[in-house]
Design an enzyme around this catalytic site. Structure first.
Site: not given
Ligand code: UD1
Ligand code: CA
Length: 470
Positions: A9, A11, A15, A101, A103, A172, A380, A408
């Site tokens: 968590a 990141g 986007r 993940s 997210d 994935n 009242n 009132s």
């Molecule tokens: C990632 C996968 C992808 C998969 C997708 C599914 C990789 C390289 N790719 O892509 O194959 O289909 O998830 O949802 O893993 N995070 C960290 N530290 C970092 C980077 C990310 O904690 O340095 C965390 C983010 O906060 C997030 C999760 O890892 O919760 C996934 O990162 P994100 O950048 O969203 O990966 P995707 O591009 O979605």
């Molecule tokens: Ca993601």
């Protein structure tokens, strides 16, 4: 077997184009990360959940600290592989790790268990949870050794797909199980040789496979639960799915929801059977609604508890309130935080209340402000009554005893006590306490001047006839 869960968590969520860290964005009224932690906590105790934080680490930790999970900080976010490298020390007590993940918020605990059991049964070094959604674009794709075998050769990110791999629909999910020792004995081989110059956890699939370790995949029963949220639009799709699922959960328990696609019900809301919720109502936060209630259109209830048979009429705004059995609120009433409305009490249109307790059967039916008031039962409150609770510096209380009648358009200047059974004459400005059973009248004395109006009209008529003759 000792099992730990790691949630990535850290990141930023570039986007999303948002100032706020991605995992703090909400669906169903709760941050993404809270949904993931809630699912994980159904599988292991919170103390065995490690959340990797980084971007806005303090805010993220503060938002979920109450869950009792542990944290590790990834100072610089150099990719999902790097995030897991950070977890090495903090996970040394475990044999197997599940990686989630932050997210991917709709994941069900049942699916985590299925992944765990499959991973153990297969004696795999890495197990990837996959799905085959209708729109695989944007996700990493899972390349199996053959279409019906569990063995995986590699995971390829969207941007790196070869033309002949574009057709692969199996994605994935970003959710994995690892045999911890196999993971950390090979994780040093990750290289940032990709378009983002990051360490990709997905590369562990071919690294472990090349090392002769077993890498397998299992497809989730429902593709919808492993969808990620990388943009606001994707997040709102998940929000919609979750709210609709919540509405269906309540309907299955006997609640009638008219036009359920129009209501906004947070995931944590509970409602009793035979309650009717009209279109465009909103039930937010930890709202609890009893049985046989009716919530009419456009009313918004947040963290509010309703007893049974409560009627909320149209367009009320209610937060942090407790409303007892058979009470009636609205239309167009505003209950600000800290109100307790007693059994059978009425709060009518254009009534605003704040930190006010209203006793059983009491009524304030029209155009009133009640702030910091303790109101007994059977009271009242006449139209236009105002508790003057603020002198520009401090707030003061108004105490109104049982059975009081407030005429009132009265202003009750706090601090003030109106004794039981007292009457307040309409239009009074009450600045002194009123003893029980007394009548208080505090307004200008009325003078009736007999025939004054008639004489004035006659005078005017006389003036008119003089001026028309000139
Ligand atoms: C990632 C996968 C992808 C998969 C997708 C599914 C990789 C390289 N790719 O892509 O194959 O289909 O998830 O949802 O893993 N995070 C960290 N530290 C970092 C980077 C990310 O904690 O340095 C965390 C983010 O906060 C997030 C999760 O890892 O919760 C996934 O990162 P994100 O950048 O969203 O990966 P995707 O591009 O979605
Ligand atoms: Ca993601």
């Amino acid at each position: 077997m000792r099992l730990g869960i790691v949630i990535m968590a850290a990141g930023k969520g570039t986007r999303l184009k948002s100032k706020r860290a991605k995992v703090l964005h909400e669906i169903g009224g709760k941050p993404l990360l809270k949904h993931v932690i809630a699912a994980a906590a159904q599988v292991v105790p919170p103390n065995d959940i490690l959340v990797i934080v980084g971007h806005q680490a303090e805010a993220v930790q503060a938002a979920v600290r109450d869950t009792g999970v542990r944290f590790a900080v990834q100072e610089e976010q150099r990719g999902t592989g790097h995030a897991i490298q950070i977890a090495e020390q903090a996970t040394r007590d475990y044999d197997e790790l599940i990686v989630l993940s932050g997210d991917v918020p709709l994941l069900r605990p049942e699916t985590i268990l299925t992944l765990r059991d499959f991973h153990l049964r297969e004696r795999a070094a890495m197990t990837v949870l996959t799905a085959a959604p209708t729109k695989p674009f944007g996700y990493g794709r899972v390349l199996r050794r053959s279409s019906d075998a569990p063995e995986v050769a590699a995971i390829v990110e969207q941007r790196a797909l070869q033309p002949e791999q574009q057709g692969v629909r199996e994605i994935n999910s970003g959710i994995y199980a690892f045999h911890r020792e196999a993971l950390f004995s090979h994780i040093g081989q990750l290289r940032a040789e990709n378009s983002h110059k990051e360490l990709y956890l997905t590369d562990m699939a071919h690294i472990l496979d090349d090392a002769g370790e077993r890498v397998v995949a299992i497809e989730a029963a429902q593709a919808a639960e492993v969808l990620g949220a990388n943009t606001i639009a994707e997040m709102m799709e998940l929000d919609h799915k979750l709210r609709l699922a919540t509405a269906h959960r309540l309907m299955a328990a006997g609640v009638t929801i008219l036009q359920p696609e129009t209501v906004m019900i947070d995931a944590g809301v509970e409602v009793g059977a035979d309650t009717v919720i009209e279109p465009f109502a909103q039930l937010l936060g930890e709202t609890r609604v009893g049985s046989d209630c009716r919530i009419r259109s456009y009313s918004v209830l947040e963290n509010t508890t309703l007893g049974d048979q409560v009627l909320i009429l149209q367009s009320c705004v209610i937060a942090d309130a407790r409303i007892d059995k058979g009470a009636r609120i609205g239309p167009l009433a505003h209950l600000r935080p800290g109100c307790h409305i007693g059994e059978g009490a009425h709060i009518g249109n254009f009534v605003e209340a704040k930190k006010t307790n209203m006793g059983k059967g009491s009524k304030a039916n029209h155009l009133t402000y009640l702030g910091d008031a303790e109101i007994g039962s059977g009271v009242n409150i006449g139209a236009g009554t105002i508790t003057c609770n603020y002198d520009g510096v401090n707030k003061y209380k108004t105490l109104i005893g049982d059975g009081v009648f407030i005429g009132s358009d009265s202003a009750l200047v706090a601090p003030i006590v109106i004794g039981e059974g007292a009457y307040i004459g309409a239009g009074s400005v009450i600045t002194k306490d009123v003893p029980a059973d007394a009548l208080a009248v505090a307004r200008g004395q009325q003078i009736n001047k007999l025939n004054w109006a008639k004489n004035r009209r006659a005078q005017r008529e006389a003036q008119k006839s003089v001026s028309s003759k000139q």
